[in-house]
Design a protein around this motif. Structure first.
Motif, PDB file in Angstrom:
ATOM      1  N   ALA A 126       0.816  -1.219   0.000  1.00 15.01           N
ATOM      2  CA  ALA A 126       0.000   0.000   0.000  1.00 15.01           C
ATOM      3  C   ALA A 126       0.843   1.260   0.000  1.00 15.01           C
ATOM      4  CB  ALA A 126      -0.942   0.000   1.203  1.00 15.01           C
ATOM      5  N   ILE A 127       2.069   1.201   0.515  1.00 16.26           N
ATOM      6  CA  ILE A 127       2.883   2.409   0.600  1.00 16.26           C
ATOM      7  C   ILE A 127       3.914   2.496  -0.523  1.00 16.26           C
ATOM      8  CG2 ILE A 127       2.607   2.507   3.103  1.00 16.26           C
ATOM      9  CD1 ILE A 127       5.462   1.437   3.352  1.00 16.26           C
ATOM     10  N   TRP A 130       4.183   5.859  -2.304  1.00 13.26           N
ATOM     11  CA  TRP A 130       4.798   6.883  -1.474  1.00 13.26           C
ATOM     12  C   TRP A 130       6.319   6.824  -1.581  1.00 13.26           C
ATOM     13  CZ3 TRP A 130       4.074   7.316   4.553  1.00 13.26           C
ATOM     14  CH2 TRP A 130       4.403   8.615   4.962  1.00 13.26           C
ATOM     15  N   PRO A 188      -1.018   6.871  -0.130  1.00  9.04           N
ATOM     16  CA  PRO A 188      -0.356   6.105   0.937  1.00  9.04           C
ATOM     17  C   PRO A 188      -0.073   6.901   2.203  1.00  9.04           C
ATOM     18  CG  PRO A 188       0.621   5.588  -1.180  1.00  9.04           C
ATOM     19  CD  PRO A 188      -0.312   6.729  -1.412  1.00  9.04           C
TER      20      PRO A 188
END
Length: 311
Positions: A126-127, A130, A188
Motif C-alpha cells: 500500500a505504501i 509513497w 499512501p
C-alpha cells in the motif's frame, strides 16, 4: 538539633526579587540552535527574500540594477487573467485530489486494520507509491496513458470499449487524468496517518459498542470517527497545501498543457521566473498564493475546530 532551633519561629520575610526563582538556563539555547538554524536559513530567510523580491523589478540577464517598484507587480497580477485561470485550475486540482485521496485512504486504512492473513504484505504494498519519486511516477503514468501502446488504451480495446484516447492531450480529459495520478501517488501517506489513528483507538470501545447492539456503521460513527477526526483535519489540511503546491508530477505529465488546462499556479510562476526571466513578478505570484491559501485554510480550520468544540 537543639530545642531552640526546633522552636524557632519561621521567618516571615518576603523573598527578594531573585530568590525562590529557578535561574534561567541559558544553555538550553544551544540545544535549540541545531533545529532553529536550518529553519531560519532554509525557510524564513527565503520567504523574506521572496517577499522583498516581489516589490522589485528583478529580471534575469539584466545589467541595470534592480529597482524598488512597490506594489506594481501586484497591480499587474490583478489584471492577469492567465494567472487567475491557473489559480482556479489549482483549486480544482487541490480539491479534486484531496477529497478522493482521503476517502479512498480511509477505506484502505479500515481494510488494513482488519486481521488479514497477509496484512504485513498488504501494508507494504500500500505504501509503494509513497516510496517512488514524483518524476518516476509521472513517467510511469505517461506510459500508462500512452495513446498507442499504453496499458489503459490496450485494455479498452480488448474490452471493445473504443479505439483508445489521448488522455493527456485531450482538453476535456487532461485534468481528470492528472487528478487520478495525484490521488494514486498521495494516498499512501494519508493511509498511514489514518491507520495509526485506528490502531490507537481502544478495542474495548468497539467491543462495548458491539455488546450494546451497535452495528458496523454505528460503531464507525460513534467510536472510530471521533478518534480519527483530529487526524483527518490535520492530514486533509496538509494534503490540500501539498497538492495545491504540486509541480513535478504535473510538469512531467503534461507540462501545463494542453492549452493551459493543467497549468497549476506553481507551473505558471515557474514559467514566468525561469522561461521569461520575470523574477519579481513570479515572486509576487508566490506571495499571493501563500496569502490566499493561508486565508482559506484558516477559515476551514476555524470552522472545523468550532464545530468540534460545539460537538
Amino acid at each position: 538539633m537543639t530545642w531552640a532551633s526546633a522552636t524557632r519561629r519561621p521567618s516571615t520575610r518576603t523573598p527578594g526579587a531573585g530568590e525562590g526563582r529557578r535561574p534561567a538556563d541559558h544553555g538550553a539555547w544551544f540545544l535549540v540552535l541545531p533545529a532553529l538554524i536550518p529553519i531560519l536559513v532554509l525557510s524564513v530567510g527565503p520567504l523574506l527574500y521572496g517577499i522583498t523580491l516581489a516589490f522589485t523589478d528583478a529580471q534575469s540577464g539584466r545589467t541595470a540594477p534592480t529597482r524598488w517598484i512597490g506594489a506594481l507587480n501586484f497591480q499587474d497580477l490583478l489584471h492577469d487573467t492567465l494567472f487567475w485561470d491557473s489559480f482556479r485550475i489549482g483549486l480544482l486540482w487541490a480539491v479534486g485530489v484531496t477529497v478522493p485521496q482521503f476517502l479512498l485512504a480511509l477505506g484502505l486504512a479500515l481494510l488494513l486494520d482488519q486481521d488479514l492473513r497477509l496484512r504485513p504484505l498488504a501494508r507494504a504494498l500500500a505504501i509503494i507509491p509513497w516510496a517512488m519519486p514524483e518524476v518516476v511516477v509521472g513517467i510511469m503514468w505517461r506510459l500508462v496513458y500512452n495513446p498507442d501502446a499504453g496499458i489503459l488504451n490496450e485494455t479498452l480495446r480488448d474490452l471493445g470499449l473504443g479505439d483508445g484516447h489521448d488522455w493527456l492531450s485531450g482538453l476535456g480529459t487532461a485534468l481528470p487524468a492528472v487528478i487520478v495520478v495525484g490521488v494514486w501517488a498521495g494516498m499512501p501517506q494519508t493511509t498511514v496517518a489514518l491507520l495509526a489513528g485506528l490502531q490507537n483507538t481502544p478495542r474495548e470501545l468497539h467491543e462495548a459498542a458491539a455488546m450494546d447492539g451497535a452495528g458496523a456503521w454505528r460503531r464507525f460513527l460513534t467510536v472510530t470517527w471521533p478518534a480519527l477526526r483530529p487526524i483527518a483535519l490535520a492530514i486533509t489540511a496538509l494534503n490540500f497545501i501539498w497538492n495545491f503546491n504540486s509541480f513535478a508530477l504535473v510538469y512531467v505529465l503534461t507540462n501545463g498543457g494542453p492549452g493551459g488546462r493543467t497549468r497549476l499556479p506553481m507551473l505558471f510562476a515557474y514559467e514566468e521566473a525561469f522561461r521569461y526571466g520575470q523574477f519579481g513578478y513570479a515572486a509576487a505570484m508566490g506571495c499571493v498564493m501563500v496569502a490566499v491559501i493561508s486565508v482559506l485554510l484558516a477559515i476551514r480550520l476555524a470552522g472545523r475546530l468550532k464545530g468540534g468544540e460545539d460537538a
